[in-house]
Motif scaffolding. Structure first.
Motif, PDB file in Angstrom:
ATOM      1  N   ARG A   1      36.409  49.010  37.542  1.00  0.00           N
ATOM      2  CA  ARG A   1      37.882  49.311  38.044  1.00  0.00           C
ATOM      3  C   ARG A   1      38.335  50.537  37.229  1.00  0.00           C
ATOM      4  NH1 ARG A   1      42.099  45.021  36.606  1.00  0.00           N
ATOM      5  NH2 ARG A   1      41.926  46.151  34.547  1.00  0.00           N
ATOM      6  N   GLN A  61      44.813  48.468  41.125  1.00  0.00           N
ATOM      7  CA  GLN A  61      43.445  48.752  41.635  1.00  0.00           C
ATOM      8  C   GLN A  61      42.547  47.631  41.759  1.00  0.00           C
ATOM      9  OE1 GLN A  61      43.282  52.064  41.918  1.00  0.00           O
ATOM     10  NE2 GLN A  61      45.328  52.260  41.064  1.00  0.00           N
ATOM     11  N   PRO A  62      41.668  47.767  42.796  1.00  0.00           N
ATOM     12  CA  PRO A  62      40.707  46.765  43.075  1.00  0.00           C
ATOM     13  C   PRO A  62      39.436  46.749  42.145  1.00  0.00           C
ATOM     14  CG  PRO A  62      40.443  48.381  44.585  1.00  0.00           C
ATOM     15  CD  PRO A  62      41.845  49.013  43.790  1.00  0.00           C
ATOM     16  N   GLN A  63      38.888  45.652  42.119  1.00  0.00           N
ATOM     17  CA  GLN A  63      37.726  45.580  41.341  1.00  0.00           C
ATOM     18  C   GLN A  63      36.377  45.944  42.279  1.00  0.00           C
ATOM     19  OE1 GLN A  63      37.409  42.072  38.618  1.00  0.00           O
ATOM     20  NE2 GLN A  63      39.525  42.443  38.215  1.00  0.00           N
ATOM     21  N   PHE A 115      44.880  39.564  46.294  1.00  0.00           N
ATOM     22  CA  PHE A 115      44.016  40.309  47.114  1.00  0.00           C
ATOM     23  C   PHE A 115      43.037  39.247  47.666  1.00  0.00           C
ATOM     24  CE2 PHE A 115      43.543  44.052  44.243  1.00  0.00           C
ATOM     25  CZ  PHE A 115      44.294  43.677  43.184  1.00  0.00           C
ATOM     26  N   TYR A 154      38.998  38.962  49.211  1.00  0.00           N
ATOM     27  CA  TYR A 154      37.855  39.558  48.873  1.00  0.00           C
ATOM     28  C   TYR A 154      36.802  38.535  49.741  1.00  0.00           C
ATOM     29  CZ  TYR A 154      38.760  42.361  44.725  1.00  0.00           C
ATOM     30  OH  TYR A 154      38.999  43.120  43.896  1.00  0.00           O
ATOM     31  N   LEU A 214      36.201  44.160  49.011  1.00  0.00           N
ATOM     32  CA  LEU A 214      37.812  43.966  49.121  1.00  0.00           C
ATOM     33  C   LEU A 214      38.161  43.965  50.442  1.00  0.00           C
ATOM     34  CD1 LEU A 214      40.745  43.840  47.708  1.00  0.00           C
ATOM     35  CD2 LEU A 214      40.493  46.161  47.938  1.00  0.00           C
ATOM     36  N   LYS A 233      45.009  44.060  49.938  1.00  0.00           N
ATOM     37  CA  LYS A 233      45.446  43.820  48.776  1.00  0.00           C
ATOM     38  C   LYS A 233      47.176  43.726  48.979  1.00  0.00           C
ATOM     39  CE  LYS A 233      45.019  48.516  47.256  1.00  0.00           C
ATOM     40  NZ  LYS A 233      44.614  49.701  46.298  1.00  0.00           N
ATOM     41  N   PHE A 261      50.942  44.438  46.753  1.00  0.00           N
ATOM     42  CA  PHE A 261      51.712  44.512  45.733  1.00  0.00           C
ATOM     43  C   PHE A 261      53.351  44.670  45.998  1.00  0.00           C
ATOM     44  CE2 PHE A 261      47.908  45.194  43.469  1.00  0.00           C
ATOM     45  CZ  PHE A 261      47.205  46.035  44.109  1.00  0.00           C
ATOM     46  N   LEU A 311      42.436  39.111  36.753  1.00  0.00           N
ATOM     47  CA  LEU A 311      42.419  38.365  38.158  1.00  0.00           C
ATOM     48  C   LEU A 311      42.154  36.856  38.060  1.00  0.00           C
ATOM     49  CD1 LEU A 311      41.159  40.885  40.799  1.00  0.00           C
ATOM     50  CD2 LEU A 311      43.753  40.329  40.107  1.00  0.00           C
TER      51      LEU A 311
END
Lengths: 116, 116
Positions: free
Chosen positions: A94, A103-105, B34, B36, B46, B49, B51, B104
């Motif tokens: 990331r 931010q996504p992983q 998130f 996945y 992904l 998401k 926020f 996470l």
């Protein structure tokens, strides 16, 4: 696209061996992660590295160590492999710039490790 | 304690039917969320998401999710499922704390099977 590459898809080792799992990312990401995935338990964080030579323990670090000598590479080490470390191991990266929570992983395809 | 729950371990759905996957969380702080997806033999990809802002979030592959603060939920939906949607789906939650490095917590996953 971000590419996270794990060196082995399948690995078979014996108890007591020292095992190295390698992960390389090509996006110049600061942060890298190692997870363990087991059925019914989801993903559990083993170790996290927020920059070169920097590391933080995750939720289940016992029996593992990590190495981050170069930005693109993050290695997971099983010091003395045991049968209860048989699992799927996932590496992720990331970006570390800005607020990282946004931010996504990005994940590799995983290494299925069997300890006999 | 912080936790993420995916109540359904396994869901079977007919091709063309709608799909809803549940995710409930327990966090002290306002979360970021998130979803996945993991296809067989692959890492996690992904889907979407959340926020802040609009509580209905659109993702890739025709998926959407709705954040409901009052119910501590972030359920994933798709109006019409395709055979290629057969996979395992993971909800992940993190906390918006200034000292967090964006760790996470993942749910245990929901396995989706699509029948003809």
């Amino acid at each position: 696209d971000v590419k996270v590459t794990q060196s082995s898809r399948y690995l078979v080792k014996r108890t007591g061996e020292k095992v190295f799992l390698e992960c390389v990312q090509d996006m110049d990401h600061e942060n890298m992660f190692w997870y363990r995935q087991d059925p019914g338990l989801g993903l559990r964080l083993i170790y996290f590295s927020y920059d070169v030579k920097m590391k933080e323990k995750g939720d289940i670090p016992e029996g593992y160590s990590v190495s981050r000598e170069k930005k693109e590479r993050f290695s997971l080490i099983l010091e003395s492999a045991s049968t209860n470390q048989t699992s799927m191991y996932l590496c992720a990266s990331r970006t570390g710039t800005g607020w990282v929570g946004n931010q996504p992983q990005h994940f590799g395809d995983g290494t299925r490790l069997s300890i006999l | 304690a912080q936790s993420v729950t995916q109540p359904d371990i396994h869901i079977t759905v007919s091709e063309g039917a709608s799909l809803e996957l549940r995710c409930n969380y327990s966090y002290g702080a306002t979360p970021y969320l998130f979803w996945y997806v993991q296809s067989p033999g692959q890492g996690l990809q992904l889907l979407l998401k959340y926020f802040s802002g609009d509580t209905l979030v659109q993702g890739i592959k025709g998926f959407e999710a709705e954040f409901k603060r009052s119910q501590s939920s972030f359920n994933l939906r798709k109006p019409s499922v395709h055979w290629s949607d057969a996979a395992e789906y993971f909800c992940a939650v993190g906390a918006r704390t200034t000292d967090s490095w964006g760790k996470l917590q993942f749910g245990a996953g929901t396995q989706v099977v699509v029948t003809p």
